[in-house]
Structures are given as structure tokens and as C-alpha cells.
Design a protein around this motif. Structure first.
Motif, short mmCIF file in Angstrom:
data_model
loop_
_atom_site.label_atom_id
_atom_site.label_comp_id
_atom_site.label_asym_id
_atom_site.label_seq_id
_atom_site.Cartn_x
_atom_site.Cartn_y
_atom_site.Cartn_z
N ASP A 52 0.81 -1.21 0.00
CA ASP A 52 0.00 0.00 0.00
C ASP A 52 0.85 1.27 0.00
OD1 ASP A 52 -2.18 -1.62 0.03
OD2 ASP A 52 -2.42 -1.57 2.19
N HIS A 53 2.10 1.14 0.44
CA HIS A 53 2.99 2.31 0.41
C HIS A 53 3.27 2.75 -1.02
CE1 HIS A 53 4.76 1.07 4.56
NE2 HIS A 53 3.63 1.74 4.67
N PHE A 54 3.11 1.83 -1.95
CA PHE A 54 3.38 2.16 -3.34
C PHE A 54 2.16 2.74 -4.04
CE2 PHE A 54 6.81 -0.90 -2.59
CZ PHE A 54 7.87 -0.23 -3.18
N CYS A 55 1.06 2.76 -3.35
CA CYS A 55 -0.20 3.10 -4.00
C CYS A 55 -0.60 4.53 -3.69
CB CYS A 55 -1.27 2.13 -3.53
SG CYS A 55 -2.76 2.24 -4.50
N GLN A 56 -0.58 5.34 -4.72
CA GLN A 56 -0.86 6.77 -4.57
C GLN A 56 -2.26 7.02 -3.99
OE1 GLN A 56 -0.19 8.82 -8.21
NE2 GLN A 56 -0.43 10.84 -7.32
N ASP B 146 -2.40 7.07 -0.26
CA ASP B 146 -1.47 7.92 0.48
C ASP B 146 -2.08 8.50 1.76
OD1 ASP B 146 0.74 7.56 -1.04
OD2 ASP B 146 0.59 9.44 -2.16
N ILE C 222 1.40 5.39 2.97
CA ILE C 222 2.74 5.74 3.43
C ILE C 222 2.71 6.88 4.44
CG2 ILE C 222 3.08 7.26 1.39
CD1 ILE C 222 5.85 5.29 3.18
N LEU C 223 1.80 7.82 4.29
CA LEU C 223 1.81 8.97 5.20
C LEU C 223 1.48 8.54 6.62
CD1 LEU C 223 0.15 11.69 2.92
CD2 LEU C 223 2.58 11.33 3.43
N GLN D 212 8.54 12.87 5.68
CA GLN D 212 8.38 12.57 4.25
C GLN D 212 9.57 13.02 3.41
OE1 GLN D 212 6.06 14.19 6.11
NE2 GLN D 212 4.74 15.46 4.87
N PHE D 213 10.38 13.91 3.96
CA PHE D 213 11.55 14.36 3.21
C PHE D 213 12.68 13.31 3.19
CE2 PHE D 213 10.45 19.02 4.37
CZ PHE D 213 9.48 19.02 3.39
N PHE E 269 10.39 8.70 3.70
CA PHE E 269 9.57 8.15 2.63
C PHE E 269 10.37 7.11 1.86
CE2 PHE E 269 8.32 8.10 -1.81
CZ PHE E 269 6.96 7.85 -1.71
N ARG E 270 11.58 7.49 1.50
CA ARG E 270 12.44 6.56 0.76
C ARG E 270 12.91 5.41 1.65
NH1 ARG E 270 17.50 9.53 -1.47
NH2 ARG E 270 18.40 8.92 0.52
N LEU F 286 11.41 1.77 0.26
CA LEU F 286 12.46 0.93 -0.36
C LEU F 286 13.10 -0.04 0.63
CD1 LEU F 286 14.32 3.38 -2.73
CD2 LEU F 286 12.17 2.18 -3.02
#
Lengths: 473, 211
Positions: free
Chosen positions: A335-339, A342, A348-349, A379-380, A383-384, A388
Motif C-alpha cells: 500500500d505504500h506504493f499506491c498513490q 497515500d 505511506i503517510l 516525508q523528506f 519516505f524513501r 524501499l
């Protein structure tokens, strides 16, 4: 969708779980040693007689006999980088004691993996402390930890054969079919589309040399190449080609410093092709998510570990095995990959908020400084880190070591991932506290070399008692 | 990285620059080429990356905070917040891939319209990868025409050979300094930063990044 598919073994009682990392803790300066956690876990010590002596990364010291000719070439360069900084670990030349420690760790694992019924709790503990490089031990352990291999050894052969056949069939149907861009037999419209596309193609072939305007009554309005309708076969075709190109471009750029993945050797090309098949197949089976940049990075460690397995049969089948394990690994974080998700509770948020909560629970001073003083939002940088699974923050060998720990966590990959992310902040606390927005963001986006064992111990020792961050066990 | 950190304020002006454009057009390569004078193979950018460069343009010492964003559509809801407070935006395309060029008007210019908080923000169109001239599909003239249409500066460059790389950032900076409101913002950022150095408790928003 995939949600909830990841089968994780039953959680270990908290005390026993915490006892293990703590045994190593005494070696690290400033590490809060918790005596009381020790007692309950004393039976664990039996399985790792050499652990206390281990003051180095296991990765760099693979004995010659374990490195098949093919594998060795691709391990060397990164090993040099990986070796921990001497001032932290006191690691000089490899001592006999250390070699023995590695051997013992290896034999513990070999013993565990040779039992007819694998004890997953024990395997999780061994993995959390780091699996040895070389041979196929890590590959086998990861497959077990991800639930791809069942705990009963005598079922392995059957399971593997079935899964590999299943993969070959899926690939045949979805990738090697003449019309790979449609959703294959997963979509009810497929046969209809295929028929129309076939007509369109045969029409084109027959008329390719004919001058004059093409008759177009045989192609429906919807399937006209210039049709913008989303259901048009051409639209699907263009989308598919675009995705294939995107995957190609990203695979070219996956670990560009590693010969295994990049460059124009037939070896790296073969690896990229296998990874491309996996990503394409995943995208086809998950049309709501498709391919998102970064999936290549998540797949890379799995495929690398499986295809460098010294068991030839396993290595040959690395693509099929990697596919299943990739799906399993992503199942609790896809779900983190799914806009579209968000802003949802699984997106991811919300995971970034959980990280923030975890930091607050463990170090309010640092949390306050990041949130309010230097205003470096998770998120800066995180997020990565999170999407990942830390694959762009460290060199390759340390990534594998960290993943041992993620996969060996009885509360799931995401639980440990958040702990490691939080530990990454704690480990550079003093620099963060003295830094402003710019300095902190630079530091966190380009995380410094760090003693990985120390980092993981800090992660394992974090206070877990926050209301929301923990995934359901 | 080679550039010095933004701790000291031995510069006159500070600007925020944003790099946008499709995936794999060379945004990160352009930035690395500019920052560290080197050409490297880079992994795809996920989310956002961030770099600082100090340079002297038009007799002024500048600090550029450059935000390098991910190109894939999935990341756009997240990148939107990075537009806030940017004085300059570089829209990058790949001269060997037409879709990256058409997406500038179809997608990226609209994103700028939507998210940029600075109505006088200076935009620049940059066609990258001119070193592979044999594969070029977007002509210089087309680039100029689009730049005119979108009200952007225009340059073609190669992150690989470093041709025109410095010019991209310098020309953009020069243009920003010509706009009084942006110049004002750039010097305010510096003043705030100087104030901030002393008291620890003071927490003014820094670098124009987010609320």
C-alpha cells in the motif's frame, strides 16, 4: 490485492525475543544493558555459543570453500566498503576467534536448517543476529522466514516444484502470450480484446503493402489507435509499453556500482531480464498498483541472494522463487506504493506518522527538535527509507544484513523497519540536535556510514510501547 | 557531497530551486553534474533529494537549495509540497524522448500552475542529453517555441559532458535576481538565518520549506 497474505509465524513472547539482542548489547558503548531480560532467555544461549565473541560484521569473512567461483567476483568489491570502521569495532586483522565465531554461527544455522522440522522461532533469532554470506544459507533462511518454504523439510521439494511450475505457467500466460499487454485471462474482456486485436493485426498484415486509405470498418471506434478511451486495446498497449520502458530504465539504474545488476555483460543482462519478468508479472497481477519506481530496489536483494545460492537447482530457479518471495515481502507494505492510499490509514503517510510516534516515545527531545525546531518532516527522508526497505541508504552487504533482521522479526518486516528507521535517527542524535533544516536534511538523505550491528541493536532495544505503531502481531 | 553545508551565512542571497520532469530525463544527473563536477550513474530518485550549492553570480554570493524530485506519477501527490516557496523551477526533458517533451506542457506546466506558491517564480526549460545527438528527436527550435509558449527561459545541455550545465543554474539565478519580489525573498531568507544562529529556542521557518 495482496493485503494480509504474508504468513508470519506466531510471535515469540516478548521477553524471549528481547533477550537475544541484549546479549550482544554489552559490547556497545552506551548501550543500555537490561539485566532483567536476560534470565528468561538463557536457554537461547545454547544455540549460539560463539555469539558473544562476535564483534564484527559476518559479511566480510567468507571462507574460500564457500565461495563458488561465480559468486566470489561479485562479493569482493562491496566487502571492502562494508568492513566496519576500526575505531568502532576494534576489528583489526581477522582473528582466529572471529573465524571460529563465524564458523560456529554458520554451523548453528546449518544445524537448524538440517532438522526435519524447522523451528521458525529459532530461525528468526539466528537471522536477527545476521546470516552468513556465501553458500545458500541466507537464501534458504529467507525463503523460510517469508513462508515460501514450509517448516517441514520433506515438503520442500514438492512445494518448490509446484511453485516453480506455477510461475512458469503464469509467465507463459501473461508475459509470453502474443498479447502481453492485455490482462490475460484475468480479465473477462480478454478474449474479446484478443479477437479484435487479432483481427486488427491480420488486417494490417494483409494490407501492409496496399496503397491508399485503409478501410477502417473492421476496427471499432474504441480500438482505434487514436482513441483516448481507457478501455481501448491500444490504450492498454501504450500503457504497457510505457511501463516496460520504465522498468528497463530503472533496472539499468539499479545498484549501478554492482556488476551483478549493471553494465552490458551477458551476466548482468540475464539478471535484469529475470528481474524485469518478475516486475512485469507483478504489475499484471496487481493492475491497481502496477509498477512503481523503487520496486526494482526491493526486488534486488532477494534476486541477488537467490541467484547466488550455491545450490545450482535453486540458483537456476531464482526468478520463480524471487517472484513469490517478492510478493510475500510486499504483502504488508504494498500500500505504500499506491498513490490512491497515500492519505488512508494503510498508506505511506500514516506509516510516516507511526515513525514519528515511535521516535516521540523513545526520545521526545529529538522528536521535538526534528518536528518543530529544524522542521525536517519524515516525508523528506523516511519516505524513501520505508518504501524501499532501506535499500538506497546503505551499501549492498549491509542491506542484506539489515534485511536478515527485518525478515527475522517475529512481529513482521514493517515493525522492525520502523524500529531501524527510528534507530537511524537516534544514532545521529547529537548531529541532528546541533543541525538546522539544511544540515539535518542533508544528513538524513545521505545517511553516514555506521556500525550496522550497533544500529540494529538500538533498533531491537527500542521501547515498543506506543499506542499505534505496532502492526497486529 | 562536495558543497559546504548551509550552516554559515557567508552568502548574500538564498534561493530555492526545484527540478521537475519525467522519470529518467536526467534531473539528478544534471544536479550532480552541477554540484560535484562529476558524472555518475545514479539510482532513480524516490520521493525527493536535496542539495546545496554556493556560487557567485553577478557579483553576489548565492546559496542555492535545490530540490530534486522523483519523476514518476506515483510520487506527485508527495512532490506537490516541495513547490512551496520555490523561486526557480527547472523543467527538464530528454531530447531523445519526445514523450518527456510533450509531458512538459501536458503535465508539468500544469503542476507548476497548481502548486507553485510564487506567482513571479522563474521557470526554465532544459533539454538534456544533447550529447547523444544521433538519437535526438526534439529539435532545438521546438524547445524554444515551447519555452516561449510557457514563458520559460530555455537551454539545451548535457549532464554527461557538462555542456551548459552551470549556465542552467546561473542564468536562472540571474533572472531570479532581476525580479524584485524574489530578490526580497532571497535576502529575507538570509537575514532570518543569521538571526537564527544565536538563539536556540527561536524557530522561524527556514528555507521556505513547508509550514
Amino acid at each position: 490485492m495482496l493485503k494480509g497474505k504474508l504468513k508470519l509465524p506466531l510471535p515469540v513472547p516478548d521477553k524471549a525475543r528481547r533477550a537475544f539482542p541484549d546479549r550482544l548489547g554489552s559490547l556497545v558503548a552506551g548501550f543500555d544493558f537490561k539485566e532483567e531480560d536476560y534470565g528468561g532467555g538463557s536457554d537461547l544461549v545454547v544455540f549460539e555459543p560463539g555469539e558473544e565473541l562476535e564483534t564484527f560484521q559476518p559479511n566480510g569473512f567468507v571462507s574460500d570453500k564457500d565461495q563458488s567461483a561465480g559468486v566470489a567476483n561479485f562479493v569482493e568489491e562491496s566487502d571492502i566498503k562494508v568492513r566496519p570502521r576500526p575505531e568502532k569495532d576494534g576489528a583489526g586483522p581477522v582473528s582466529t576467534v572471529q573465524v571460529i565465531a563465524v564458523d560456529e554461527k554458520r554451523s548453528d544455522l546449518e544445524f537448524e536448517l538440517s532438522r526435519p522440522e524447522i523451528n521458525l522461532e529459532k530461525l528468526q533469532r539466528i537471522a536477527s543476529a545476521g546470516l552468513p554470506d556465501g553458500g545458500g544459507l541466507r537464501a534458504t533462511a529467507w525463503k523460510l522466514l517469508l513462508g515460501y518454504l514450509p517448516p517441514s523439510r520433506d515438503q520442500w521439494e514438492k512445494e518448490l516444484t509446484e511453485n516453480r511450475q506455477k510461475y512458469a505457467k503464469l509467465k507463459e500466460e501473461l508475459l509470453l502470450s502474443p498479447l502481453p499487454w492485455t490482462n490475460g485471462n484475468l480479465e473477462s474482456r480478454q478474449s474479446e480484446l484478443t479477437r479484435r486485436k487479432d483481427e486488427a493485426f491480420s488486417y494490417k498484415e494483409q494490407h501492409v503493402d496496399v496503397d491508399g486509405p485503409l478501410r477502417r470498418h473492421e476496427i471499432s471506434q474504441e480500438d482505434h489507435p487514436l482513441s483516448l478511451g481507457k478501455a481501448s486495446a491500444w490504450h492498454q498497449y501504450f500503457q504497457y509499453t510505457e511501463m516496460v520502458e520504465q522498468i528497463d530504465r530503472d533496472l539499468q539504474r539499479t545498484h549501478p556500482d554492482k556488476k551483478f545488476f549493471s553494465g552490458e555483460t551477458s551476466f548482468s543482462r540475464k539478471n535484469r531480464q529475470a528481474m524485469k519478468n518478475i516486475l512485469l508479472l507483478f504489475a499484471k497481477l496487481n493492475p491497481a498498483i502496477r509498477y512503481v519506481q523503487g520496486m526494482n530496489e526491493v526486488l534486488a536483494p532477494i534476486y541477488y541472494v537467490f541467484s547466488t545460492d550455491t545450490d545450482e537447482k535453486n540458483a537456476v530457479n531464482a526468478e520463480a522463487d524471487s517472484f513469490s518471495c517478492f510478493v510475500r515481502l510486499l504483502s504488508d507494505s504494498v500500500d505504500h506504493f499506491c498513490q490512491q492510499l497515500d492519505n488512508s490509514s494503510v498508506g505511506i503517510l500514516s506509516t510516516l506518522t507511526r515513525l514519528s510516534d515511535l521516535l516521540k516515545a523513545n526520545d521526545e527531545e529529538l522528536w521535538r527538535h526534528l518536528e518543530f525546531t529544524s522542521k525536517v518532516r519524515p516525508q523528506f527522508y523516511a519516505f524513501r527509507w520505508i518504501t524501499l526497505l532501506l535499500t538506497q541508504e546503505f551499501d549492498f552487504q549491509p542491506i542484506l544484513r539489515i534485511w536478515d533482521c527485518l525478515l527475522g522479526n517475529s512481529f513482521g518486516v514493517q515493525d522492525m523497519l520502523l524500529r531501524v528507521c527510528c534507530a537511524m535517527l537516534l544514532c545521529v542524535k547529537s548531529r541532528l540536535l546541533s543541525g538546522d533544516f539544511v544540515a539535518n536534511l542533508k544528513l538524513l538523505q545521505h545517511y553516514p556510514d555506521i556500525n550496522i550491528e550497533h544500529l540494529l541493536r538500538v533498533a531491537q532495544d527500542l521501547s515498543p510501547d506506543t499506542s499505534s505503531y505496532r502492526l497486529s502481531p | 557531497m562536495g558543497s559546504s553545508s548551509g550552516q554559515s551565512s557567508n552568502y548574500d542571497l538564498s534561493f530555492k530551486i526545484l527540478l521537475i520532469g519525467d522519470s529518467a530525463v536526467g534531473k539528478s544527473s544534471l544536479l550532480v553534474s552541477f554540484i560535484s563536477n562529476s558524472v555518475e550513474d545514479l539510482s532513480p530518485t524516490i520521493g525527493v533529494d536535496f542539495k546545496i550549492k554556493q556560487l557567485t553570480v553577478g557579483g553576489k554570493k548565492l546559496k542555492l537549495t535545490i530540490w530534486d524530485t522523483a519523476g514518476q506519477e506515483r510520487f506527485r501527490t508527495l512532490t506537490s509540497s516541495y513547490y512551496r516557496g520555490a523561486q526557480g523551477i527547472i523543467l527538464v526533458y530528454d531530447v531523445t524522448r519526445r514523450d518527456t517533451f510533450t509531458n512538459l506542457s501536458d503535465v508539468w506546466a500544469k503542476e507548476v500552475e497548481l502548486y507553485s506558491t510564487n506567482q513571479h517564480c522563474v521557470k526554465m526549460l532544459v533539454g538534456n542529453k544533447v550529447d547523444i545527438d544521433s538519437e535526438r528527436v526534439v529539435s532545438r527550435e521546438e524547445g524554444i517555441a515551447l519555452a516561449k509558449e510557457l514563458g520559460c527561459l530555455f537551454l539545451e545541455c548535457s549532464a554527461k559532458t557538462r555542456e551548459n550545465v552551470e549556465q542552467c543554474f546561473e542564468e536562472l539565478a540571474l533572472k531570479i535576481m532581476e525580479v524584485p519580489s524574489l530578490l526580497e525573498e532571497g535576502s529575507t531568507l538570509v537575514k532570518r538565518n543569521i538571526l537564527k544562529q544565536k538563539p536556540e529556542y527561536q524557530a522561524p521557518s527556514n528555507g521556505g520549506c513547508c509550514s
